[in-house]
Write an enzyme that holds these catalytic residues in place. Structure first.
Site, PDB file in Angstrom:
ATOM      1  N   THR A  10       6.333   1.900  -1.962  1.00 41.10           N
ATOM      2  CA  THR A  10       6.694   0.684  -2.709  1.00 41.10           C
ATOM      3  C   THR A  10       5.446   0.008  -3.259  1.00 41.10           C
ATOM      4  OG1 THR A  10       6.608  -0.840  -0.782  1.00 41.10           O
ATOM      5  CG2 THR A  10       8.720   0.252  -1.240  1.00 41.10           C
ATOM      6  N   LYS A  11       4.371   0.037  -2.476  1.00 37.88           N
ATOM      7  CA  LYS A  11       3.145  -0.651  -2.909  1.00 37.88           C
ATOM      8  C   LYS A  11       2.403   0.142  -3.992  1.00 37.88           C
ATOM      9  CE  LYS A  11       3.627  -4.335  -0.364  1.00 37.88           C
ATOM     10  NZ  LYS A  11       3.751  -5.674  -0.942  1.00 37.88           N
ATOM     11  N   SER A  49      -1.088  -3.685  -1.793  1.00 38.57           N
ATOM     12  CA  SER A  49      -1.706  -3.463  -0.475  1.00 38.57           C
ATOM     13  C   SER A  49      -2.739  -2.355  -0.638  1.00 38.57           C
ATOM     14  CB  SER A  49      -0.627  -3.018   0.518  1.00 38.57           C
ATOM     15  OG  SER A  49      -1.209  -2.481   1.686  1.00 38.57           O
ATOM     16  N   VAL A 104      14.769 -12.073  -2.785  1.00 33.93           N
ATOM     17  CA  VAL A 104      14.281 -11.535  -4.066  1.00 33.93           C
ATOM     18  C   VAL A 104      14.943 -10.205  -4.435  1.00 33.93           C
ATOM     19  CG1 VAL A 104      12.045 -12.722  -4.037  1.00 33.93           C
ATOM     20  CG2 VAL A 104      12.248 -10.430  -3.018  1.00 33.93           C
ATOM     21  N   TYR A 119       6.731   2.018   2.905  1.00 32.57           N
ATOM     22  CA  TYR A 119       5.957   0.843   2.485  1.00 32.57           C
ATOM     23  C   TYR A 119       4.907   1.244   1.451  1.00 32.57           C
ATOM     24  CZ  TYR A 119       2.850  -3.234   2.984  1.00 32.57           C
ATOM     25  OH  TYR A 119       2.064  -4.336   2.764  1.00 32.57           O
ATOM     26  N   GLY A 145       8.236 -15.602  -1.277  1.00 29.67           N
ATOM     27  CA  GLY A 145       7.843 -15.449   0.126  1.00 29.67           C
ATOM     28  C   GLY A 145       6.697 -16.353   0.499  1.00 29.67           C
ATOM     29  N   SER A 148       6.923 -19.248   2.405  1.00 29.12           N
ATOM     30  CA  SER A 148       7.137 -20.083   3.596  1.00 29.12           C
ATOM     31  C   SER A 148       6.105 -19.784   4.679  1.00 29.12           C
ATOM     32  CB  SER A 148       8.554 -19.859   4.148  1.00 29.12           C
ATOM     33  OG  SER A 148       8.889 -18.485   4.105  1.00 29.12           O
ATOM     34  N   ASN A 187       4.933 -12.000  -4.091  1.00 28.75           N
ATOM     35  CA  ASN A 187       4.313 -11.804  -2.789  1.00 28.75           C
ATOM     36  C   ASN A 187       5.302 -11.350  -1.711  1.00 28.75           C
ATOM     37  OD1 ASN A 187       2.279 -12.552  -0.510  1.00 28.75           O
ATOM     38  ND2 ASN A 187       4.109 -13.799  -0.083  1.00 28.75           N
ATOM     39  N   ILE A 231      -4.602  -8.466   6.964  1.00 29.86           N
ATOM     40  CA  ILE A 231      -4.658  -9.923   6.895  1.00 29.86           C
ATOM     41  C   ILE A 231      -3.881 -10.493   8.084  1.00 29.86           C
ATOM     42  CG2 ILE A 231      -4.219 -11.940   5.443  1.00 29.86           C
ATOM     43  CD1 ILE A 231      -6.094  -9.793   4.156  1.00 29.86           C
TER      44      ILE A 231
HETATM   45  P1  NAP Z   1       4.733 -12.361   6.411  1.00 30.36           P
HETATM   46  O1  NAP Z   1       3.782 -13.151   7.195  1.00 30.36           O
HETATM   47  O2  NAP Z   1       5.672 -11.424   7.113  1.00 30.36           O
HETATM   48  O3  NAP Z   1       5.575 -13.343   5.461  1.00 30.36           O
HETATM   49  C1  NAP Z   1       6.548 -12.785   4.646  1.00 30.36           C
HETATM   50  C2  NAP Z   1       7.035 -13.842   3.678  1.00 30.36           C
HETATM   51  O4  NAP Z   1       7.945 -13.214   2.760  1.00 30.36           O
HETATM   52  C3  NAP Z   1       7.832 -14.945   4.373  1.00 30.36           C
HETATM   53  O5  NAP Z   1       7.616 -16.135   3.653  1.00 30.36           O
HETATM   54  C4  NAP Z   1       9.277 -14.457   4.234  1.00 30.36           C
HETATM   55  O6  NAP Z   1      10.241 -15.518   4.226  1.00 30.36           O
HETATM   56  C5  NAP Z   1       9.215 -13.838   2.839  1.00 30.36           C
HETATM   57  N1  NAP Z   1      10.246 -12.825   2.582  1.00 30.36           N
HETATM   58  C6  NAP Z   1      10.490 -11.678   3.241  1.00 30.36           C
HETATM   59  N2  NAP Z   1      11.511 -11.015   2.674  1.00 30.36           N
HETATM   60  C7  NAP Z   1      11.928 -11.767   1.634  1.00 30.36           C
HETATM   61  C8  NAP Z   1      12.948 -11.636   0.665  1.00 30.36           C
HETATM   62  N3  NAP Z   1      13.764 -10.562   0.661  1.00 30.36           N
HETATM   63  N4  NAP Z   1      13.106 -12.599  -0.256  1.00 30.36           N
HETATM   64  C9  NAP Z   1      12.293 -13.700  -0.266  1.00 30.36           C
HETATM   65  N5  NAP Z   1      11.309 -13.884   0.626  1.00 30.36           N
HETATM   66  C10 NAP Z   1      11.131 -12.923   1.562  1.00 30.36           C
HETATM   67  O7  NAP Z   1       3.966 -11.419   5.357  1.00 30.36           O
HETATM   68  P2  NAP Z   1       2.460 -11.490   4.798  1.00 30.36           P
HETATM   69  O8  NAP Z   1       1.583 -10.749   5.714  1.00 30.36           O
HETATM   70  O9  NAP Z   1       2.124 -12.864   4.381  1.00 30.36           O
HETATM   71  O10 NAP Z   1       2.616 -10.546   3.505  1.00 30.36           O
HETATM   72  C11 NAP Z   1       2.825 -11.058   2.215  1.00 30.36           C
HETATM   73  C12 NAP Z   1       2.669  -9.922   1.227  1.00 30.36           C
HETATM   74  O11 NAP Z   1       1.380  -9.337   1.376  1.00 30.36           O
HETATM   75  C13 NAP Z   1       3.670  -8.792   1.417  1.00 30.36           C
HETATM   76  O12 NAP Z   1       4.067  -8.286   0.173  1.00 30.36           O
HETATM   77  C14 NAP Z   1       2.865  -7.754   2.173  1.00 30.36           C
HETATM   78  O13 NAP Z   1       3.358  -6.455   1.971  1.00 30.36           O
HETATM   79  C15 NAP Z   1       1.502  -7.952   1.560  1.00 30.36           C
HETATM   80  N6  NAP Z   1       0.418  -7.461   2.398  1.00 30.36           N
HETATM   81  C16 NAP Z   1       0.196  -7.976   3.637  1.00 30.36           C
HETATM   82  C17 NAP Z   1      -0.843  -7.477   4.398  1.00 30.36           C
HETATM   83  C18 NAP Z   1      -1.168  -8.006   5.765  1.00 30.36           C
HETATM   84  O14 NAP Z   1      -2.017  -7.394   6.444  1.00 30.36           O
HETATM   85  N7  NAP Z   1      -0.577  -9.079   6.224  1.00 30.36           N
HETATM   86  C19 NAP Z   1      -1.640  -6.442   3.898  1.00 30.36           C
HETATM   87  C20 NAP Z   1      -1.379  -5.944   2.628  1.00 30.36           C
HETATM   88  C21 NAP Z   1      -0.358  -6.461   1.883  1.00 30.36           C
HETATM   89  P3  NAP Z   1      10.831 -16.184   5.598  1.00 30.36           P
HETATM   90  O15 NAP Z   1       9.717 -17.018   6.159  1.00 30.36           O
HETATM   91  O16 NAP Z   1      11.982 -16.994   5.146  1.00 30.36           O
HETATM   92  O17 NAP Z   1      11.196 -15.041   6.504  1.00 30.36           O
END
Ligand code: NAP
Length: 244
Positions: free
Chosen positions: A155-156, A139, A61, A152, A9, A11, A87, A185
């Protein structure tokens, strides 16, 4: 040994920042994506311009065969994976009585089984080399309860259990397994909450701001580095003291 990182993930958001940072730390990087080929290729192009080695590989994934194929492509193009960053994740809000089988299964398939799939795909080489590093992105909702995000949060929490148990199992093989637990974030994942809610969340964060993807990338880079060579099975919260 050549340093090769697979960041699922990557991108967009946190994964993108981690892949960027690791590439500049000398890793050849596999940028994995689900749908946003454009974003993944844009990052790879940027990294190559900076003199880094990188490829973009599509894989859901949640699907073991797709993950196996991605790891094979990475090994052929860059070499065996020495650092895995799990991630890729999905999130959303729903009251528990409205959680469908589909939603429950999808969240577990991506957030937890996704990590299982990638770890099992890269482990044979790491076990053979008796070295390697795995970092799971959990998380703060994997450490604490989250109203309207029960699935969610489950899972975390499970990712943290996976991290701790696997760290014990793999330590004798020289493989470290750690976790980062981001707070709020500023990525696409939380932008859907809207500006007002994000402003409130920033105010609720004792350090007074939302986290950036780079804040998490720095923590990932540290846990991947030799400076963290005696650290395994740990959960590093990067949350501006949102939860203490
Ligand atoms: P995001 O901006 O929504 O980006 C998600 C990324 O994961 C994108 O690159 C997406 O690909 C990819 N993805 C989603 N489903 C996938 C799959 N089935 N197989 C492969 N790639 C997949 O998310 P983010 O905020 O960066 O979060 C990243 C991680 O941090 C996650 O695990 C999230 O739970 C965790 N997290 C985030 C926060 C927050 O506040 N943002 C807080 C705690 C934890 P595409 O671009 O192709 O769609």
């Amino acid at each position: 040994m050549k340093k090769v990182a697979l960041v699922t993930g990557s991108s967009r958001g946190i994964g993108r920042a981690a892949a960027y940072r690791l590439a500049h730390d000398g890793y050849a990087v596999c940028v994995n994506y689900l749908e946003r080929k454009d974003k993944a290729e844009e990052l790879v192009e940027l990294l190559r311009k900076d003199g880094c080695e990188a490829i973009a590989v599509q894989a859901d994934v949640a699907k073991r065969a797709a993950v196996d194929a991605m790891v094979k492509k990475t090994e052929e193009a860059l070499g065996p994976v020495t650092l895995l960053v799990n991630n890729a994740g999905v999130a959303g809000q729903a009251q528990f009585q409205d959680v469908t089988d589909e939603l429950w299964d999808r969240y577990f398939s991506v957030n937890l089984n996704g990590a299982r799939n990638t770890i099992q795909a890269v482990l044979p080489h790491m076990l053979h080399e008796k070295s390697g590093c795995i970092i799971n992105v959990s998380s703060i909702w994997g450490q604490h309860g989250a109203s309207c995000e029960v699935t969610y949060s489950c899972t975390k929490h499970a990712l943290i259990g996976l991290t701790r148990s696997l760290a014990m199992e793999l330590a004798p093989s020289g493989i470290r397994v750690n976790c980062v637990a981001p707070g709020v974030i500023n990525t696409d994942m939380v932008k859907v909450l809207g500006d007002e809610v994000l402003k409130d969340l920033a105010e609720q964060t004792p350090l007074g701001r939302l986290g950036t993807p780079e804040d998490i990338a720095h923590a990932v880079a540290y846990l991947a580095s030799d400076k963290a060579s005696f650290i395994t099975g740990q959960v590093l919260a990067v949350d501006g003291a949102f939860i203490l």
